[in-house]
Design a protein around this motif. Structure first.
Motif, PDB file in Angstrom:
ATOM      1  N   LYS A  64       0.845  -1.201   0.000  1.00  0.00           N
ATOM      2  CA  LYS A  64       0.000   0.000   0.000  1.00  0.00           C
ATOM      3  C   LYS A  64       0.880   1.249   0.000  1.00  0.00           C
ATOM      4  N   LYS A  65       1.907   1.223   0.865  1.00  0.00           N
ATOM      5  CA  LYS A  65       2.832   2.354   0.957  1.00  0.00           C
ATOM      6  C   LYS A  65       3.536   2.597  -0.384  1.00  0.00           C
ATOM      7  N   MET A  66       3.808   1.513  -1.102  1.00  0.00           N
ATOM      8  CA  MET A  66       4.493   1.634  -2.402  1.00  0.00           C
ATOM      9  C   MET A  66       3.547   2.087  -3.512  1.00  0.00           C
ATOM     10  N   GLY A  67       2.268   2.263  -3.174  1.00  0.00           N
ATOM     11  CA  GLY A  67       1.304   2.766  -4.154  1.00  0.00           C
ATOM     12  C   GLY A  67       0.832   1.719  -5.139  1.00  0.00           C
ATOM     13  N   ILE A  68       0.904   0.450  -4.740  1.00  0.00           N
ATOM     14  CA  ILE A  68       0.507  -0.640  -5.636  1.00  0.00           C
ATOM     15  C   ILE A  68      -0.971  -0.966  -5.447  1.00  0.00           C
ATOM     16  N   SER A  69      -1.684  -1.134  -6.555  1.00  0.00           N
ATOM     17  CA  SER A  69      -3.074  -1.593  -6.488  1.00  0.00           C
ATOM     18  C   SER A  69      -3.064  -3.077  -6.098  1.00  0.00           C
ATOM     19  N   GLU A  70      -3.843  -3.424  -5.079  1.00  0.00           N
ATOM     20  CA  GLU A  70      -3.848  -4.825  -4.632  1.00  0.00           C
ATOM     21  C   GLU A  70      -4.423  -5.740  -5.716  1.00  0.00           C
ATOM     22  N   THR A  71      -5.428  -5.236  -6.428  1.00  0.00           N
ATOM     23  CA  THR A  71      -6.031  -6.054  -7.494  1.00  0.00           C
ATOM     24  C   THR A  71      -4.999  -6.370  -8.569  1.00  0.00           C
ATOM     25  N   ASP A  78       0.279 -13.731  -9.689  1.00  0.00           N
ATOM     26  CA  ASP A  78      -0.310 -15.029  -9.339  1.00  0.00           C
ATOM     27  C   ASP A  78      -0.427 -15.171  -7.821  1.00  0.00           C
ATOM     28  N   ALA A  79      -0.844 -14.095  -7.160  1.00  0.00           N
ATOM     29  CA  ALA A  79      -0.870 -14.106  -5.693  1.00  0.00           C
ATOM     30  C   ALA A  79      -2.186 -14.678  -5.163  1.00  0.00           C
ATOM     31  N   SER A  80      -2.121 -15.239  -3.974  1.00  0.00           N
ATOM     32  CA  SER A  80      -3.338 -15.690  -3.296  1.00  0.00           C
ATOM     33  C   SER A  80      -3.251 -15.261  -1.840  1.00  0.00           C
ATOM     34  N   PHE A  81      -4.388 -15.249  -1.166  1.00  0.00           N
ATOM     35  CA  PHE A  81      -4.411 -14.853   0.244  1.00  0.00           C
ATOM     36  C   PHE A  81      -3.802 -15.951   1.106  1.00  0.00           C
ATOM     37  N   LYS A  82      -3.008 -15.555   2.092  1.00  0.00           N
ATOM     38  CA  LYS A  82      -2.455 -16.514   3.047  1.00  0.00           C
ATOM     39  C   LYS A  82      -2.976 -16.131   4.428  1.00  0.00           C
ATOM     40  N   GLN A  83      -3.692 -17.067   5.055  1.00  0.00           N
ATOM     41  CA  GLN A  83      -4.332 -16.732   6.328  1.00  0.00           C
ATOM     42  C   GLN A  83      -3.617 -17.334   7.530  1.00  0.00           C
ATOM     43  N   GLY A  84      -2.514 -18.017   7.280  1.00  0.00           N
ATOM     44  CA  GLY A  84      -1.796 -18.629   8.397  1.00  0.00           C
ATOM     45  C   GLY A  84      -0.949 -19.770   7.864  1.00  0.00           C
ATOM     46  N   THR A  85      -0.418 -20.577   8.765  1.00  0.00           N
ATOM     47  CA  THR A  85       0.392 -21.727   8.364  1.00  0.00           C
ATOM     48  C   THR A  85      -0.187 -22.977   9.010  1.00  0.00           C
ATOM     49  N   LYS A  86      -0.351 -24.008   8.181  1.00  0.00           N
ATOM     50  CA  LYS A  86      -0.908 -25.267   8.689  1.00  0.00           C
ATOM     51  C   LYS A  86       0.239 -26.271   8.823  1.00  0.00           C
ATOM     52  N   PHE A  87       0.471 -26.713  10.045  1.00  0.00           N
ATOM     53  CA  PHE A  87       1.541 -27.680  10.308  1.00  0.00           C
ATOM     54  C   PHE A  87       0.927 -29.078  10.394  1.00  0.00           C
ATOM     55  N   ILE A  88       1.269 -29.911   9.402  1.00  0.00           N
ATOM     56  CA  ILE A  88       0.669 -31.252   9.340  1.00  0.00           C
ATOM     57  C   ILE A  88       1.679 -32.276   9.845  1.00  0.00           C
ATOM     58  N   TYR A 151      -6.694  -4.065   0.602  1.00  0.00           N
ATOM     59  CA  TYR A 151      -5.842  -4.165   1.791  1.00  0.00           C
ATOM     60  C   TYR A 151      -6.619  -4.231   3.117  1.00  0.00           C
ATOM     61  N   ASP A 152      -7.950  -3.974   3.099  1.00  0.00           N
ATOM     62  CA  ASP A 152      -8.760  -4.164   4.315  1.00  0.00           C
ATOM     63  C   ASP A 152      -9.091  -5.645   4.450  1.00  0.00           C
ATOM     64  N   PHE A 153      -9.607  -6.033   5.603  1.00  0.00           N
ATOM     65  CA  PHE A 153      -9.869  -7.460   5.788  1.00  0.00           C
ATOM     66  C   PHE A 153     -10.936  -7.705   6.844  1.00  0.00           C
ATOM     67  N   SER A 154     -11.513  -8.891   6.789  1.00  0.00           N
ATOM     68  CA  SER A 154     -12.335  -9.387   7.895  1.00  0.00           C
ATOM     69  C   SER A 154     -11.468 -10.256   8.789  1.00  0.00           C
TER      70      SER A 154
END
Ligand SMILES: Cc1cc2nc3c(=O)[nH]c(=O)nc-3n(C[C@H](O)[C@H](O)[C@H](O)COP(=O)(O)OP(=O)(O)OC[C@H]3O[C@@H](n4cnc5c(N)ncnc54)[C@H](O)[C@@H]3O)c2cc1C
Length: 174
Positions: A64-71, A78-88, A151-154
């Motif tokens: 956001k600071k770099m002025g990049i559109s998230e879309t 080829d980015a995807s959302f990462k919500q955490g790390t799953k340790f299997i 850049y906002d989120f639930s």
């Protein structure tokens, strides 16, 4: 007398080099007369390490600071959302898993929930007991809706991205 820094050379045009250049440009003036001159040197002979990259949620504020559109970033890298790390299979190797979610337990500043969870530790993981993010991950839910602002989120998130595509994407923006 302390001489102000006027020129910075960044060696290497991978994700680290381009992010560094972008952060410097966002935080300091790069105006031709009074600003800092940033030069990034790339090598045509040395390839990038060329792997995908997983980020912490702080990457959102960096982009956001770099002025990049998230879309644009999501589509071009080829980015995807990462919500955490799953340790299997880290504990008993019996197909069990646990999550390191990116969302903190609700109200964690006021109340330590660990003592309340401990009597039930054999029944439910700490992450499942105190936050929703592992449920979102398990059910393939996104951390935000299509109408949520960039850049906002639930639920808090970082990204997985193609680092090579990111360097190309940002280079073509500047
Ligand atoms: C299997 C694997 C998984 C990884 N997973 C993650 C992850 O999940 N999250 C994470 O944050 N990191 C991860 N990393 C690390 C991450 O990919 C690298 O740290 C990151 O891509 C490095 O970026 P970089 O810009 O430093 O290097 P590179 O992308 O390799 O770029 C280096 C640049 O320097 C240039 N260069 C080299 N020598 C010279 C020279 N003499 N003169 C001029 N230019 C030169 C090259 O041409 C290239 O452009 C992982 C690494 C590996 C191997």
């Amino acid at each position: 007398m302390h001489k102000p820094l006027k020129k910075i050379v960044i060696v290497g045009g991978g994700s680290a080099g381009w992010l560094t250049a972008g952060i410097i440009a966002a935080e300091h003036s790069t105006d031709a007369v009074s600003g800092i001159e940033v030069t990034l040197v790339e090598s045509a002979d040395v390839p990038t390490i060329g792997v995908g990259e997983g980020t912490w949620p702080t990457m959102r504020s960096t982009l956001k600071k770099m002025g990049i559109s998230e879309t644009d970033f999501l589509l071009e890298c080829d980015a995807s959302f990462k919500q955490g790390t799953k340790f299997i299979n880290w504990q008993t190797n019996t197909n069990e898993y646990y999550y390191h979610p990116f969302t903190l337990p609700r109200g964690f500043n006021e109340t330590n929930l660990a003592p309340f969870w401990q009597p039930f530790r054999d029944k439910i993981s700490f992450a499942d007991a105190v936050c929703m993010q592992s449920h979102l991950g398990e059910h393939d839910y996104a951390p935000k809706q299509i109408s949520t602002a960039e850049y906002d989120f639930s639920a808090n998130y970082g990204y997985h991205l193609d680092a090579g595509k990111f360097a190309f994407f940002y280079k073509n923006m500047v």
